[in-house]
Design an enzyme around this catalytic site. Structure first.
Site, PDB file in Angstrom:
ATOM      1  N   MET A  21      12.184  25.112   1.369  1.00 28.20           N
ATOM      2  CA  MET A  21      11.417  24.377   0.359  1.00 28.20           C
ATOM      3  C   MET A  21      12.312  23.543  -0.555  1.00 28.20           C
ATOM      4  SD  MET A  21       8.720  25.790  -2.484  1.00 28.20           S
ATOM      5  CE  MET A  21       7.520  26.341  -1.258  1.00 28.20           C
ATOM      6  N   ARG A  38      -9.937   0.376  15.728  1.00 29.77           N
ATOM      7  CA  ARG A  38      -9.884   1.155  14.499  1.00 29.77           C
ATOM      8  C   ARG A  38     -10.861   0.511  13.512  1.00 29.77           C
ATOM      9  NH1 ARG A  38      -4.153   1.970  11.566  1.00 29.77           N
ATOM     10  NH2 ARG A  38      -4.626  -0.166  10.959  1.00 29.77           N
ATOM     11  N   TYR A  80      16.680  30.552   7.072  1.00 26.89           N
ATOM     12  CA  TYR A  80      15.522  31.303   7.537  1.00 26.89           C
ATOM     13  C   TYR A  80      15.563  31.484   9.050  1.00 26.89           C
ATOM     14  CZ  TYR A  80      13.144  31.059   3.019  1.00 26.89           C
ATOM     15  OH  TYR A  80      12.801  31.209   1.704  1.00 26.89           O
ATOM     16  N   LYS A 112       0.841  -1.196   0.000  1.00 27.67           N
ATOM     17  CA  LYS A 112       0.000   0.000   0.000  1.00 27.67           C
ATOM     18  C   LYS A 112       0.876   1.245   0.000  1.00 27.67           C
ATOM     19  CE  LYS A 112      -0.325  -0.195   5.029  1.00 27.67           C
ATOM     20  NZ  LYS A 112      -1.201  -0.141   6.215  1.00 27.67           N
TER      21      LYS A 112
END
Length: 363
Positions: free
Chosen positions: A304, A132, A256, A35
């Site tokens: 980023m 769950r 930053y 998955k």
């Protein structure tokens, strides 16, 4: 074109790790979790490798993931761990010969609405305490009656999921296994309990089927236990490269917020990877990377597209040098701790900007 960030997937590591699973549970059949795009490793090449290596069933979360494999002509049995959510999905799952994990009575109603000729293959999932997904244990007699009412259904067996298997000293896992066994005493059908942590830490969870996920990709699911000590090899190697090297005086700030201050005159390297590639912004200064087989350390905030690293321990580092972010020598499960997360999230979190290459596939 030289990729900025490359994830190299060594498919031979998957075969090695499947061998570890088989040695731990030689009497069990294997349902391999692929998955989430095979935990970020590429569902199609990973599934083909595992099928060629003889896994019994592939496990995905949902129909969409199963269809990706079917469209790539992966014809192995595939189990839908979350089952189906509509009559249309149920019909398609039957058409694609998927195994449906059923966890609620409304899903049984969906299956019963299909034509009587439908060739259904299904598991029942029981809730032994994780709370769950899964039927309450008290519903087992009712589920047995359902199977008796539908003798044409191809029933695969019973499964549950462990909540605390990665905590070997937590008695709750033993309680879950005991509840599962007691609820099914005298009832026919294969059993499946163990995820990767259960498979490694709880021998009593190695029943008819095991469902490894993280271990197949070469990460340890147990805190304080290294993958190497278990015989596991990391399948993913994530790399970028140095694109700048600068020298700054003591007290100068970097990145930053100038969150990192140089403690002395020192060289700072800029690496072409950031949170837009999957390098979590939560990584702290001190997070290790590897350059020229030596460790350098994150200095300042992840941005980023870039990170900055302290090069004091790699004085000969230069522009163009490869930078290992995680992989062999820097286990993802250890690197993840620097971001307060788990290796699962690192592996699944790589973005489309990362270039993938797969090596050592089956001939």
């Amino acid at each position: 074109m030289i990729p900025r960030v490359t994830a190299t997937i060594d498919l031979s590591a998957l075969r090695n790790n499947l061998g570890v699973v088989r040695r731990l549970a030689p009497a069990s059949r294997v349902m391999a979790a692929v998955k989430a795009d095979a935990y970020g490793h590429g569902a199609v090449p990973v599934s083909r490798t595992l099928v060629a290596a003889g896994v019994d069933v592939l496990a995905v979360a949902c129909l969409e993931e199963a269809m990706t494999l079917r469209q790539a002509r992966v014809q192995a049995p595939i189990a839908l761990l979350e089952g189906v959510i509509s009559g249309e999905e149920a019909a398609q799952a039957v058409y694609e010969q998927l195994q449906i994990v059923v966890h609620d009575h409304w899903q049984i109603a969906l299956l019963e609405s299909l034509p009587a000729s439908a060739r259904l293959s299904l598991w029942f999932k029981l809730d032994t305490g994780m709370h769950r997904l899964g039927f309450p244990l008290a519903d087992v007699p009712r589920l047995v009656e359902t199977l008796q009412r539908h003798p044409g259904w191809d029933f695969q067996g019973w499964m549950t999921h462990l909540a605390c298997a990665d905590e070997p000293d937590n008695p709750f896992t033993g309680e879950q296994i005991g509840r599962f066994d007691a609820a099914l005493r005298g009832i026919a059908g294969a059993r499946s309990i163990a995820n990767s942590a259960g498979l490694i830490a709880w021998p009593q969870a190695r029943v008819d089927w095991v469902r490894p996920g993280l271990a197949l990709y070469g990460c340890s699911p147990l805190p304080g236990v290294s993958a190497a000590s278990l015989g596991l090899r990391p399948a993913m190697r994530l790399e970028s490269r140095l694109i700048a090297v600068r020298e700054y005086a003591a007290g100068e700030g970097v990145g930053y917020g100038l969150a990192y201050r140089c403690p002395e005159r020192m060289r700072i390297g800029v690496v072409a990877v950031g949170y837009a590639d999957g390098m979590h912004r939560a990584f702290r200064s001190g997070t290790p990377v590897m350059i020229r087989r030596r460790r350098a350390y994150l200095a300042g905030r992840v941005s980023m597209d870039m990170i900055t690293v302290d090069l004091r321990e790699v004085p000969d580092a230069t522009v163009g040098d490869p930078v290992l972010l995680w992989g062999d020598g820097l286990p993802a499960e250890r690197i993840a701790e620097w971001a307060g997360t788990l290796s699962y999230e690192l592996l699944c979190g790589l973005t489309q900007r990362v270039h993938f290459r797969h090596l050592n596939g089956a001939d």
